[in-house]
Scaffold this motif. Structure first.
Motif, mmCIF file in Angstrom:
data_model
loop_
_atom_site.group_PDB
_atom_site.id
_atom_site.type_symbol
_atom_site.label_atom_id
_atom_site.label_comp_id
_atom_site.label_asym_id
_atom_site.label_seq_id
_atom_site.Cartn_x
_atom_site.Cartn_y
_atom_site.Cartn_z
ATOM 1 N N ARG A 58 51.618 38.404 30.558
ATOM 2 C CA ARG A 58 51.386 39.453 29.566
ATOM 3 C C ARG A 58 49.892 39.749 29.433
ATOM 4 N N ALA A 59 49.079 38.704 29.353
ATOM 5 C CA ALA A 59 47.636 38.884 29.196
ATOM 6 C C ALA A 59 47.043 39.605 30.401
ATOM 7 N N THR A 60 47.500 39.257 31.603
ATOM 8 C CA THR A 60 46.996 39.909 32.815
ATOM 9 C C THR A 60 47.404 41.374 32.858
ATOM 10 N N ASN A 61 48.650 41.661 32.516
ATOM 11 C CA ASN A 61 49.103 43.051 32.502
ATOM 12 C C ASN A 61 48.258 43.900 31.563
ATOM 13 N N LEU A 62 48.020 43.388 30.353
ATOM 14 C CA LEU A 62 47.231 44.147 29.385
ATOM 15 C C LEU A 62 45.807 44.355 29.886
ATOM 16 N N LEU A 63 45.279 43.359 30.588
ATOM 17 C CA LEU A 63 43.916 43.449 31.110
ATOM 18 C C LEU A 63 43.798 44.575 32.136
ATOM 19 N N THR A 64 44.841 44.767 32.920
ATOM 20 C CA THR A 64 44.782 45.791 33.969
ATOM 21 C C THR A 64 45.017 47.199 33.443
ATOM 22 N N LEU A 65 45.516 47.322 32.218
ATOM 23 C CA LEU A 65 45.920 48.633 31.711
ATOM 24 C C LEU A 65 44.887 49.300 30.810
ATOM 25 N N VAL A 66 43.833 48.575 30.419
ATOM 26 C CA VAL A 66 42.880 49.135 29.460
ATOM 27 C C VAL A 66 41.667 49.720 30.171
ATOM 28 N N ALA A 67 40.961 50.569 29.442
ATOM 29 C CA ALA A 67 39.721 51.136 29.959
ATOM 30 C C ALA A 67 38.661 50.041 30.060
ATOM 31 N N PRO A 68 37.705 50.171 30.981
ATOM 32 C CA PRO A 68 36.660 49.145 31.137
ATOM 33 C C PRO A 68 35.941 48.807 29.835
ATOM 34 N N ALA A 69 35.743 49.793 28.970
ATOM 35 C CA ALA A 69 35.027 49.545 27.718
ATOM 36 C C ALA A 69 35.786 48.596 26.795
ATOM 37 N N ASP A 70 37.114 48.531 26.949
ATOM 38 C CA ASP A 70 37.936 47.683 26.076
ATOM 39 C C ASP A 70 38.323 46.362 26.736
ATOM 40 N N SER A 103 36.725 43.571 27.565
ATOM 41 C CA SER A 103 36.266 42.300 26.987
ATOM 42 C C SER A 103 37.128 41.900 25.796
ATOM 43 N N ALA A 104 37.411 42.867 24.915
ATOM 44 C CA ALA A 104 38.227 42.572 23.735
ATOM 45 C C ALA A 104 39.634 42.153 24.140
ATOM 46 N N VAL A 105 40.192 42.814 25.146
ATOM 47 C CA VAL A 105 41.546 42.483 25.586
ATOM 48 C C VAL A 105 41.572 41.117 26.267
ATOM 49 N N TYR A 106 40.516 40.777 26.995
ATOM 50 C CA TYR A 106 40.447 39.441 27.594
ATOM 51 C C TYR A 106 40.467 38.367 26.509
ATOM 52 N N LEU A 110 42.853 33.648 34.340
ATOM 53 C CA LEU A 110 42.673 34.902 33.610
ATOM 54 C C LEU A 110 41.208 35.340 33.668
ATOM 55 N N GLY A 111 40.292 34.371 33.574
ATOM 56 C CA GLY A 111 38.870 34.689 33.697
ATOM 57 C C GLY A 111 38.527 35.247 35.067
ATOM 58 N N ARG A 112 39.130 34.685 36.102
ATOM 59 C CA ARG A 112 38.899 35.204 37.455
ATOM 60 C C ARG A 112 39.486 36.608 37.607
ATOM 61 N N ASN A 113 40.598 36.855 36.928
ATOM 62 C CA ASN A 113 41.164 38.210 36.943
ATOM 63 C C ASN A 113 40.197 39.203 36.301
ATOM 64 N N TYR A 114 39.583 38.772 35.193
ATOM 65 C CA TYR A 114 38.603 39.624 34.512
ATOM 66 C C TYR A 114 37.437 39.934 35.452
ATOM 67 N N ALA A 115 36.943 38.893 36.119
ATOM 68 C CA ALA A 115 35.816 39.088 37.030
ATOM 69 C C ALA A 115 36.195 40.001 38.190
ATOM 70 N N PHE A 116 37.402 39.855 38.698
ATOM 71 C CA PHE A 116 37.871 40.688 39.804
ATOM 72 C C PHE A 116 37.880 42.161 39.404
ATOM 73 N N LEU A 117 38.341 42.439 38.170
ATOM 74 C CA LEU A 117 38.396 43.820 37.690
ATOM 75 C C LEU A 117 37.017 44.367 37.346
ATOM 76 N N SER A 118 36.079 43.468 37.031
ATOM 77 C CA SER A 118 34.770 43.887 36.519
ATOM 78 C C SER A 118 33.662 43.756 37.556
ATOM 79 N N GLY A 119 34.034 43.636 38.813
ATOM 80 C CA GLY A 119 33.015 43.569 39.858
ATOM 81 C C GLY A 119 32.200 42.299 39.841
ATOM 82 N N GLY A 120 32.815 41.194 39.446
ATOM 83 C CA GLY A 120 32.136 39.900 39.471
ATOM 84 C C GLY A 120 31.542 39.471 38.147
ATOM 85 N N THR A 121 31.623 40.305 37.122
ATOM 86 C CA THR A 121 31.080 39.943 35.811
ATOM 87 C C THR A 121 31.909 38.827 35.181
ATOM 88 N N SER A 122 31.237 37.823 34.636
ATOM 89 C CA SER A 122 31.938 36.710 34.001
ATOM 90 C C SER A 122 32.603 37.168 32.709
#
Length: 589
Positions: A406-418, A420-423, A475-487
């Motif tokens: 669920r957390a990963t799905n929500l992470l992939t569906l939001v705009a980049p600006a949102d 961090s909050a969704v993570y 989940l953190g690695r998923n965030y980095a993958f979507l954000s171009g390597g940002t932690s």
């Protein structure tokens, strides 16, 4: 025709006036209803307020427009307010069918002036027909009304403080075949069948007591536990049946089976899902199963001689209330409870809730699920606890994996600006799922575990911590993958959250005092009523305002806002502050 609950005695006569819905000021513009009787499609309690109390009307004739197109001849059960405001008194309301209501509406409406030429209309309008209504009601109200519970027992052989309580409610109106005569009949049939099986030696008498309750829905249990709070300590689980006999092809009805709320983690979910899952799969047809030689159409058929051969359309769903299991799950009662309730149901609370739309096959399937769950739990021995614990452990791991999904799905569906909050919300969801899985595993201790088994349970719980940490890292690695390597971001508390972390509420007063004061809280600050209830249920003298917000937010996130609505920190804090002001809870010193 039906009379609305809480109508008072009297005789009235007055001209009938159409006021549309009758619940808004605009419905009365240009209309004088004083001394008259109104025709309305809005909730009669609201019409009573607008027409009778505010404008001097005599009473209400109500028709149900919401179901009118699909069910034009259905007469709805309805009610006036059980507790009118101070210095106000209910008059009367009658319920009629949509067809009858529309006929009266047409007769009352102005119409074009007729002319001698067939099919033509003259200029201007003629007034609608004058209709005079005469109403007579004979009603009786007890000066000091009391609740009632009809009770039966199967006494266990050994353990009398871990009772399995089966419930159904019996107070419904004349037409209540499914809601809830079906539940009442099933509870009685389960009791009869189990007694006979025990007497014939086909099953052993269980170790634990099984109690059978027929009640006034919800209110009887609230009063019972307010007077006998100590009885809850003798109860293990509640199994409720409310609308369990519907012919499912009438209205596309589904048999919903709830899990317990997040505030009441329990092994009961594992037991119920195992048994219900078997009935669901065993009474549905699968093409490949037939090719494997499995009996068709149903591999484990439960069919009544007088019932249909329809499949068992059922779904296990996140917690909802609106029936008797609600009271058992209250934090101050502490008994895990589930309900079997079909939905949707357009026949509920109406003249259509009659035997024509009942199915003995569905009654039998639901009775089997409840009876099997009750017998398993009533007969569970200490040597059986290890197997149950492993099943609960597996379900806990599954819930962790589902939270990650669920957390990963929500992470992939939001705009980049949102993102961090969704993570951060996803990280909280994983943490709350870990805590819930551990608490659910701990719930099996009620069956008695020795020191060795207790230590092994702790080892099983520790595996949740390891699994959650691994999933959080992923989940953190998923965030980095979507954000171009940002932690991924670290959690940071704002001033509001810091203030919430310093406030720890606990229940104030006795069970009766708590319920009495809590019901006076009318503003839920926009929270879904179930999440407001959950907020109260998480008050335990240990969790802070912030802790409560985080777990309620996770529960909403897992089920979805479409199911439980939105929740904010401000809403939770305001609701808890209101509970403190009402005296239902207090701050722990």
């Amino acid at each position: 025709m039906a009379i609305a609950d809480y109508s008072c005695s009297g005789t009235w006569e007055g001209e009938l006036i159409d006021v549309g819905t009758g619940t808004n000021d605009a419905d009365y513009e240009g209309k004088d209803v004083k001394g008259k009787i109104v025709l309305a499609s809005g909730f009669p309690g609201g019409v009573m307020n607008q027409a009778v109390w505010n404008r001097g009307a005599l009473g209400v004739v109500y028709y149900n427009a919401a179901r009118g197109i699909s069910h034009p001849d259905q007469i709805a059960w309805t009610s006036l307010r059980s507790r009118p405001p101070k210095d106000k008194e209910n008059m009367f309301a009658f319920s009629i069918s949509y067809r009858a209501g529309m006929e009266l509406k047409q007769r009352l409406a102005p119409r074009p002036k007729p002319v001698p030429v067939p099919g033509a209309f003259g200029e201007g309008m003629v007034p609608g027909e004058k209709i005079v209504v005469r109403a007579k009601v004979e009603a009786q109200f007890e000066e000091n009304p009391k609740q009632w519970i009809v009770e039966g027992w199967i006494r266990g052989t050994k353990i009398h403080d871990q009772q399995i309580v089966l419930t159904a409610h019996a107070q419904e109106e004349k037409y209540s075949a499914n809601d809830d005569n079906s539940g009442c009949a099933n509870v009685l049939e389960i009791a009869r069948a189990l007694v006979r099986l025990i007497q014939e030696g086909k099953i052993a008498r269980p170790k634990r007591d099984i109690r059978f309750w027929w009640v006034n829905e919800i209110s009887a249990e609230y009063e019972y536990f307010s007077v006998h709070a100590e009885e809850a300590k003798k109860m293990l689980v509640n199994l409720n049946q409310d609308m369990v006999g519907a012919k499912q092809s009438v209205g596309s009805r589904i048999q919903h089976i709830t899990r317990t709320p997040w505030s009441r983690p329990s092994y009961l979910n594992t037991v119920m899902e195992s048994i219900a899952g078997m009935v669901m799969k065993g009474n549905s047809a699968y093409l490949s199963a037939g090719m494997a030689g499995t009996p068709q159409p149903y591999s484990k058929a439960i069919l009544s001689k007088l019932g249909t051969r329809e499949r068992y359309g059922a779904e296990i769903v996140p917690y909802f209330d609106s029936s008797d299991h609600l009271v058992f799950n209250e934090s101050v009662i502490g008994v895990p409870g589930i309900t079997l309730t079909n939905w949707p149901d357009e026949n509920i609370h109406s003249s259509d809730d009659d035997l024509w739309q009942m199915d003995a096959t569905q009654l039998q399937r639901n009775a089997f699920i409840v009876a099997a769950t009750a017998v398993y739990l009533a007969s569970l021995k200490p040597e059986d606890v290890r197997a149950l614990a492993l099943q609960v452990r597996a379900d806990g791991q599954r819930s962790l994996n589902e939270s990650y999904h669920r957390a990963t799905n929500l992470l992939t569906l939001v705009a980049p600006a949102d993102r961090s909050a969704v993570y951060l919300k996803g990280a909280n969801l994983l943490e709350q799922a870990r805590l819930r899985a551990g608490a659910t595993l701990d719930s099996v201790r009620v069956f008695g575990v020795d020191a060795k088994a207790g230590a092994e349970l702790e080892q099983l719980k520790a595996r949740f911590t390891t699994a959650a940490a691994n999933l959080l890292g992923d989940l953190g690695r998923n965030y980095a993958f979507l954000s171009g390597g940002t932690s991924p971001p670290a959690a940071q508390f704002g001033e509001e959250e810091k203030a919430m972390a310093g406030k720890v509420p606990e229940v104030a007063g006795t069970v009766a005092e708590y319920f009495d004061k809590r019901q006076k809280i009318e503003n839920y600050f926009g929270l879904h009523p179930l999440m407001a209830w959950e907020t109260f249920c998480f008050v335990d003298g240990k969790r802070s305002y912030l802790d409560i917000y985080r777990v309620v937010r996770a529960e909403v996130q897992m089920a979805g806002e479409w199911y439980y609505g939105k929740v904010t920190a401000r809403q939770v804090a305001d609701l808890l502050d209101a509970a403190v002001k009402a005296g239902a809870v207090k701050m722990k010193q």
